[in-house]
Design an enzyme around this catalytic site. Structure first.
Site, PDB file in Angstrom:
ATOM      1  N   GLY A 128     -20.205 -27.715  19.402  1.00  0.00           N
ATOM      2  CA  GLY A 128     -20.267 -28.008  18.199  1.00  0.00           C
ATOM      3  C   GLY A 128     -20.274 -28.825  17.696  1.00  0.00           C
ATOM      4  CE1 TYR A 272     -32.768 -17.663  14.468  1.00  0.00           C
ATOM      5  CE2 TYR A 272     -31.331 -19.699  14.755  1.00  0.00           C
ATOM      6  CZ  TYR A 272     -32.460 -18.354  15.324  1.00  0.00           C
ATOM      7  OH  TYR A 272     -33.261 -19.329  14.951  1.00  0.00           O
TER       8      TYR A 272
HETATM    9  P1  AMP Z   1     -38.937 -21.014   7.496  1.00  0.00           P
HETATM   10  O1  AMP Z   1     -39.385 -20.978   7.102  1.00  0.00           O
HETATM   11  O2  AMP Z   1     -39.045 -22.987   8.781  1.00  0.00           O
HETATM   12  O3  AMP Z   1     -37.299 -21.717   7.559  1.00  0.00           O
HETATM   13  O4  AMP Z   1     -37.855 -20.687   9.750  1.00  0.00           O
HETATM   14  C1  AMP Z   1     -37.247 -19.589   8.659  1.00  0.00           C
HETATM   15  C2  AMP Z   1     -37.408 -18.804  10.598  1.00  0.00           C
HETATM   16  O5  AMP Z   1     -35.871 -19.262  11.094  1.00  0.00           O
HETATM   17  C3  AMP Z   1     -36.515 -17.052  10.133  1.00  0.00           C
HETATM   18  O6  AMP Z   1     -36.837 -16.273  10.642  1.00  0.00           O
HETATM   19  C4  AMP Z   1     -35.052 -17.329  10.615  1.00  0.00           C
HETATM   20  O7  AMP Z   1     -34.727 -16.859  11.876  1.00  0.00           O
HETATM   21  C5  AMP Z   1     -35.383 -18.720  11.821  1.00  0.00           C
HETATM   22  N1  AMP Z   1     -33.832 -19.922  11.949  1.00  0.00           N
HETATM   23  C6  AMP Z   1     -32.609 -19.942  11.568  1.00  0.00           C
HETATM   24  N2  AMP Z   1     -31.623 -20.185  11.496  1.00  0.00           N
HETATM   25  C7  AMP Z   1     -32.552 -21.383  11.887  1.00  0.00           C
HETATM   26  C8  AMP Z   1     -31.863 -22.747  12.258  1.00  0.00           C
HETATM   27  N3  AMP Z   1     -31.113 -23.829  12.718  1.00  0.00           N
HETATM   28  N4  AMP Z   1     -32.960 -23.591  12.607  1.00  0.00           N
HETATM   29  C9  AMP Z   1     -34.391 -23.154  12.677  1.00  0.00           C
HETATM   30  N5  AMP Z   1     -34.754 -21.947  12.079  1.00  0.00           N
HETATM   31  C10 AMP Z   1     -33.807 -21.066  12.161  1.00  0.00           C
END
Ligand code: AMP
Length: 492
Positions: A128, A272
């Site tokens: 957290g 996610y």
């Molecule tokens: P982007 O297009 O670079 O924003 O990447 C999208 C991908 O990042 C998706 O497939 C998400 O599942 C994943 N994602 C989700 N949450 C996060 C996070 N906190 N930090 C980075 N990537 C994430």
């Protein structure tokens, strides 16, 4: 005694990096003769919650020992490290997997933090992000306290060690009451484990029990998937505002604070972050994601040849979308399992190289076809853009991108790393502008109502700050410590 706790290295140029946002996995077990190895297995099961560092601390009933390091669980612990911990003792063990922003990527921030207070040794592992840590840190710094780390977690130990709390009947409860923000946390003392969950219930934390030689060993852990892996039984969630004590006497419970009027369970755990195999906030994650996909299909139908998941994050939602729409589910984006999550790479260039390395497109399936591509979320948009480009290069005729969460327009101050506001593709951009940037034929994000409709609890019980900009508590600026009201916090 051979102490391999690694050196804590702070930057030498006088700067202090931004406080890392802690998206982590935590674990604790008491009374297991194989405590260190059980913790090691549990950390494997929680690896998706953090890939930057890992650590285990064990108690021998009188003292604590630990082994910590940067990297994946499999790289941090050798057989001899685990043997050494096991030889030291097995009264109890806690463990931690950590992910943080690049700014916080320092060896000094690996956890569990192991310190000595006037009352003896203590180790702490935290999931957290606190939103008053900077203010507390300043208060202590003015009184001459020294800090080893740049992480918000260390203030918990300073609170516990200081007379203000030590002179109260329940120092741990008094310490927890001084914290604002998200914390699911486990403390290891020589004679017990104490685990607490913030009054808003931001991050998950569950209790379980593991049978060993006819005895029941209490367990506390971020996600139920780790209980399955170590062969333990789920007992219940740790309640918001509760402290549970795991010791030779079994499990005892007390409230350090009333649960907040409006809880703030992180809805992004369902979107996610958590493992699909876990039950989080009383709801199976995979089932929730399928339902998000079904809702998405109802909200944004379109004719196409295939429904195609973006592996692995979009699989469950794509399944739901395909079932609801009746359009066949087909995989054509093949992941390379050995690259790891691309967002763990700190720079943009490295991330882009990793995306290409990570995915191969099967031209035979994609060429000339109309695709509905389903993913769970878009953060910066850079990964998604590259993936869409690769699909076009492979001959996709139409790409209809469907995202099973609303646009992420605001930063998270409570433990999920979304970079800063400026880096969020959806910040200040319309859906049409994002569509144009990504180069797809149509784009639809699941509505917030649609997402909350899938969640089991009352919509008011979830934190939706990253989507709505509505935060439950006031937030301090991560670098300056300046307090902003919850309405202003969306501006950071
Ligand atoms: P982007 O297009 O670079 O924003 O990447 C999208 C991908 O990042 C998706 O497939 C998400 O599942 C994943 N994602 C989700 N949450 C996060 C996070 N906190 N930090 C980075 N990537 C994430």
């Amino acid at each position: 005694m051979d102490r391999t706790i690694q050196l804590r290295v702070l930057p030498t140029d006088g700067t202090r990096p931004a406080q890392p946002k802690e998206k982590c996995g935590i674990f604790g077990i008491w009374g297991d003769p194989d405590a260190a190895r059980t913790a090691y297995l549990a950390l494997f099961a929680l690896q998706h919650r953090g890939q930057e560092s890992a650590g285990i601390a064990v108690s021998n009933g009188e003292d604590l020992e630990g082994h910590l390091g940067m990297g994946l669980v499999r790289d941090v612990f050798s057989a001899s490290d685990l043997n050494r911990l096991a030889r030291f003792g097995s009264a109890g063990a806690i463990g931690h997997n950590r992910y943080s922003t690049a700014g916080g990527s320092l060896i000094c921030n690996t956890q569990p933090l192991i310190e000595r207070t006037g009352d003896g040794p203590v180790a702490v592992a935290h999931n957290g992000n606190l939103v008053n840590a900077e203010a507390l840190r300043r208060l202590f710094a003015e009184r001459g306290h020294l800090f080893h780390t740049t992480s918000d977690t260390e203030v918990m130990i300073h609170l516990l060690a200081s007379p203000d709390q030590r002179e109260t009947p329940d120092p741990l409860a008094a310490s927890m009451r001084r914290l604002q923000g998200a914390f699911s946390v486990v403390f290891l003392f020589p004679d017990r484990i104490e685990a607490a969950r913030d009054p808003w219930g931001w991050r998950p934390l569950v209790l379980g029990e593991l049978e060993r030689d006819g005895r029941l060993c209490p367990v506390v852990v971020s996600e139920t998937v780790a209980l399955d892996v170590i062969g333990a039984r789920f007992v219940r969630e740790v309640e918001p505002g509760e402290i549970v004590t795991l010791s030779d006497a079994g499990v005892e419970s007390r409230q350090f604070a009333e649960p907040a009027d409006h809880l703030a369970m992180c809805i992004f755990e369902h979107v996610y972050f958590a493992s699909p195999a876990s039950t989080v906030f009383g709801q199976n994650v995979l089932g929730a994601r399928e339902e998000m996909g079904r809702t998405l299909a109802r909200e944004a139908p379109v004719d196409a040849d295939w429904v195609m998941p973006m592996p692995d994050s979009g699989r469950s939602a794509a399944n739901g979308y395909a079932h609801e729409s009746g359009i066949p589910y087909r995989e054509a984006i093949v992941p390379n399992r050995y690259v790891g999550r691309t967002f763990i790479k700190p720079t943009q260039g490295e991330r882009e190289a990793a995306v290409r390395l990570k995915l191969n497109i099967v031209r035979e399936i994609v060429e000339g076809k109309r695709l509905i591509v389903v993913d769970d979320s878009i953060v910066r948009g850079t990964t998604t853009r590259l993936k869409m480009l690769q699909l076009r290069e492979a001959g996709a005729r139409e790409i209809h991108l469907r995202i099973s969460a609303p646009p992420i327009r605001h930063p998270c101050h409570f433990g999920v790393d979304f970079a800063c506001k400026e880096q969020l593709i959806a910040n200040g951009k319309s859906v049409e502008e994002i569509r144009a940037f990504l180069g797809v034929d149509s784009l639809h994000f699941l509505s917030l109502e649609g997402l909350l409709g899938v969640a089991r609890h009352d919509p008011q019980a979830y934190c939706t700050g990253c989507f709505s900009g509505e935060y439950r508590v006031d937030v301090e600026h991560p670098q300056t410590g300046e307090i902003r009201s919850k309405e202003q916090a969306r501006m950071f």
